[in-house]
Design an enzyme around this catalytic site. Sequence first.
Site, PDB file in Angstrom:
ATOM      1  N   HIS A 247      -9.117   1.227  -0.039  1.00 17.69           N
ATOM      2  CA  HIS A 247      -8.280   0.167   0.057  1.00 17.69           C
ATOM      3  C   HIS A 247      -8.946  -0.732  -0.143  1.00 17.69           C
ATOM      4  O   HIS A 247      -9.527  -1.410   1.236  1.00 17.69           O
ATOM      5  CB  HIS A 247      -7.852   0.480   1.120  1.00 17.69           C
ATOM      6  N   GLU A 293      -3.100  -1.453  -3.873  1.00 22.30           N
ATOM      7  CA  GLU A 293      -2.864  -2.881  -4.687  1.00 22.30           C
ATOM      8  C   GLU A 293      -3.588  -3.073  -5.579  1.00 22.30           C
ATOM      9  O   GLU A 293      -4.491  -3.897  -5.381  1.00 22.30           O
ATOM     10  CB  GLU A 293      -2.025  -3.517  -3.401  1.00 22.30           C
ATOM     11  N   GLU A 506       4.791  -0.333   2.033  1.00 20.97           N
ATOM     12  CA  GLU A 506       4.201  -1.433   2.953  1.00 20.97           C
ATOM     13  C   GLU A 506       5.558  -2.419   3.095  1.00 20.97           C
ATOM     14  O   GLU A 506       5.891  -2.762   1.891  1.00 20.97           O
ATOM     15  CB  GLU A 506       2.670  -2.211   3.150  1.00 20.97           C
ATOM     16  N   TRP A 559       3.968  -1.991   8.070  1.00 16.57           N
ATOM     17  CA  TRP A 559       2.390  -2.817   8.113  1.00 16.57           C
ATOM     18  C   TRP A 559       2.685  -3.632   9.611  1.00 16.57           C
ATOM     19  O   TRP A 559       2.966  -4.687   9.469  1.00 16.57           O
ATOM     20  CB  TRP A 559       1.916  -3.118   7.491  1.00 16.57           C
ATOM     21  N   GLU A 566      -7.567  -8.759   9.278  1.00 15.59           N
ATOM     22  CA  GLU A 566      -6.145  -9.437   8.783  1.00 15.59           C
ATOM     23  C   GLU A 566      -7.341  -9.927   7.309  1.00 15.59           C
ATOM     24  O   GLU A 566      -7.291 -11.063   7.061  1.00 15.59           O
ATOM     25  CB  GLU A 566      -5.524 -10.306   8.712  1.00 15.59           C
TER      26      GLU A 566
HETATM   27  C1  GAL Z   1      -1.074  -6.036   2.061  1.00 18.05           C
HETATM   28  C2  GAL Z   1      -2.610  -5.125   2.195  1.00 18.05           C
HETATM   29  C3  GAL Z   1      -3.003  -4.949   3.675  1.00 18.05           C
HETATM   30  C4  GAL Z   1      -2.252  -6.310   5.091  1.00 18.05           C
HETATM   31  C5  GAL Z   1      -1.245  -6.093   4.777  1.00 18.05           C
HETATM   32  C6  GAL Z   1      -0.644  -7.774   5.125  1.00 18.05           C
HETATM   33  O1  GAL Z   1      -1.303  -6.361   0.666  1.00 18.05           O
HETATM   34  O2  GAL Z   1      -2.368  -4.018   1.623  1.00 18.05           O
HETATM   35  O3  GAL Z   1      -4.117  -4.567   3.960  1.00 18.05           O
HETATM   36  O4  GAL Z   1      -3.760  -6.958   4.858  1.00 18.05           O
HETATM   37  O5  GAL Z   1      -1.107  -7.043   3.021  1.00 18.05           O
HETATM   38  O6  GAL Z   1      -1.434  -8.462   3.940  1.00 18.05           O
END
Ligand code: GAL
Length: 612
Positions: A247, A293, A506, A559, A566
């Site tokens: 990740h 991602e 997510e 999520w 963040e």
């Molecule tokens: C996703 C990512 C997470 C988190 C989430 C909210 O794209 O995989 O790590 O940051 O967005 O922004």
Amino acid sequence: MYLLLSHSTLLALLYGVEFVLSQTAPSTIINASSLLPNSRTSVCDDIRVLVHYIRYFNRPTHNNNVGSIPRDYSPAGLSRLWDLIGPVEVPPITTTVIPQTPVTLPSPPPALYPAFFAVTPKDILPDLKFPQGFLFGVASAAYQVEGAVKDEGKGPSIWDWAGHQPGVVTDNSTADVVDLHYYLYKEDVARIAALGVNSHSFSISWARIFPFGASDSPVNQQGINHYADVIATHLQFNVTPVVTLFHWDVPLALNAYYGGFASPNIVDDFIHYAKTVFMAYNGSVHTWYTFNEPQVFCANVGVFPFNLSLPNGVNSSNAQFHCSYYLLKAHAGAVKAFREMNISGEIAFKSSDYVGMPWRANNTEDIDAVERHAAFGIGVFADPVYTSGDWPQILKDTLSPDYLPRLTEEDSKEILGTADFFAIDAYRTYWNAAPPEGIDACVSNSSDPLWPSCNVEVMFDFNTGWASGPASDPLTSWLQATPQFLRSSFKEYHRRWPAPRIYYSEFGFAQPFEGVRTPAELFQITEDTDRTNYYMTYLGELLLSIQEDGMPVEGAFAWAIMDNAEWNSGLSARFGIQYVNYSSPTLQRTYKRSAFALSDFFQTHLQKEVAI
Ligand code: GAL
């Protein structure tokens, strides 16, 4: 309206311009104010903008280039890597905490609205159920929640490094301690179980397993043992562990040795790491993801140079697509190993982004813009794996082979079919428009700020001017709640990249301004109305997508498990369904309303075992 606007006004008004800042010579982007947070366009652009900012305004003090750090796998070698970061914060707790009392769910909040205005989670489409065995859970990622950054033999990652560079994280917080999930996981798993949800998707930190990352470097047994217990704890609480290998937290050593994912050397190192993890946890984990991602990660790889250098032959413009090539090979190699080793379970990677809608209906350029957005955002990895064994044609037509290395026949054979399911982190769906200068003009001009994807994301309706949905926190201006487009999006994912099953890997929402509230305002923090509405509306649409549209969705992951780091917004943008009091010595967690709503929703829509 569109045609009357100048290019710059349009770009300022429209959301989601896919700036490739690295295309631009530093001297032409020296308007620092345009690089500061208000000009951000999406989560990945945030990172790009800010890291670009450090590269040109706050250069790192160390003068090391790729290849200048020797491969010294001794404790002294590890210290030298940590010296690149400087001192890190020591956590208030340094051993695994075993909760003394079982976690029980506190009494639920009162109904949010009068019944004539809105139903409670239990009353949302009560006759529709999730399929048997549905995974309904929460999600997290190692860098964002673990803390204990330097403990028990861990090596530094590129994000540990980035978080210590001035200007990268807007609020100057680091993830050195953050939620201390590394030591508090037993309580965290108990708190997931108390909610009555049944799974947790989390990632393993590569640098905890291999502090130096490389395949010829020593494995860190403490790291292996740690995740063995994390997984065992999940199983003990009947919470299904879903594991991501990567990740975004590359071991810093690999960026130092050869430039990380911008180099072909990453492929074997990743496969070796993957094999080690498969072997260690085979039989305890059923669902695996190789990469989180990859598109977002690779879009930023050019801004994580080792100090200021990238490997030979790669520059900040083409690094993204070299990364895409090596990452795809690393994914395919790991899946091949998974199958050859007869690891039990299933494996794929997590896609992100969306298939949009033409901003101006029936406008052929906007229809093409939708295709470009889908190709650059999802197809770049999903086409080779799920459908064609090759890059999307749009990418090949736009990018010469020195940008986008072509896949050989042998590559294609290895890559096609390396996913057992389709997984998507789908937070929102918007419209796409052609660039104001037209797609052709953009495609043929590599210095166009929209090149190479040459499309614009638009977050408001062309005809009415109304937003696609309510806005999230100003720090996450890429995110509006768009439940009404969920069903059409899932149909598109499934039509374009068919797979026997789909995981909604997510989805989530940053409640506006939650990050500015103090612990004394806990009663306002826990009342996360917009997040609750986001989850309830998305989940209702998801049920319709499964039951009415026949989409084979077999899991959904909110999520996030709790507030966390963040990325470049640090602790200021909050995605947690649990609040974390960062001022308390125990980093106390508190369920927000959204956690109760998710719990209620799942209990009501869970398919009860049918007695025969
Ligand atoms: C996703 C990512 C997470 C988190 C989430 C909210 O794209 O995989 O790590 O940051 O967005 O922004």
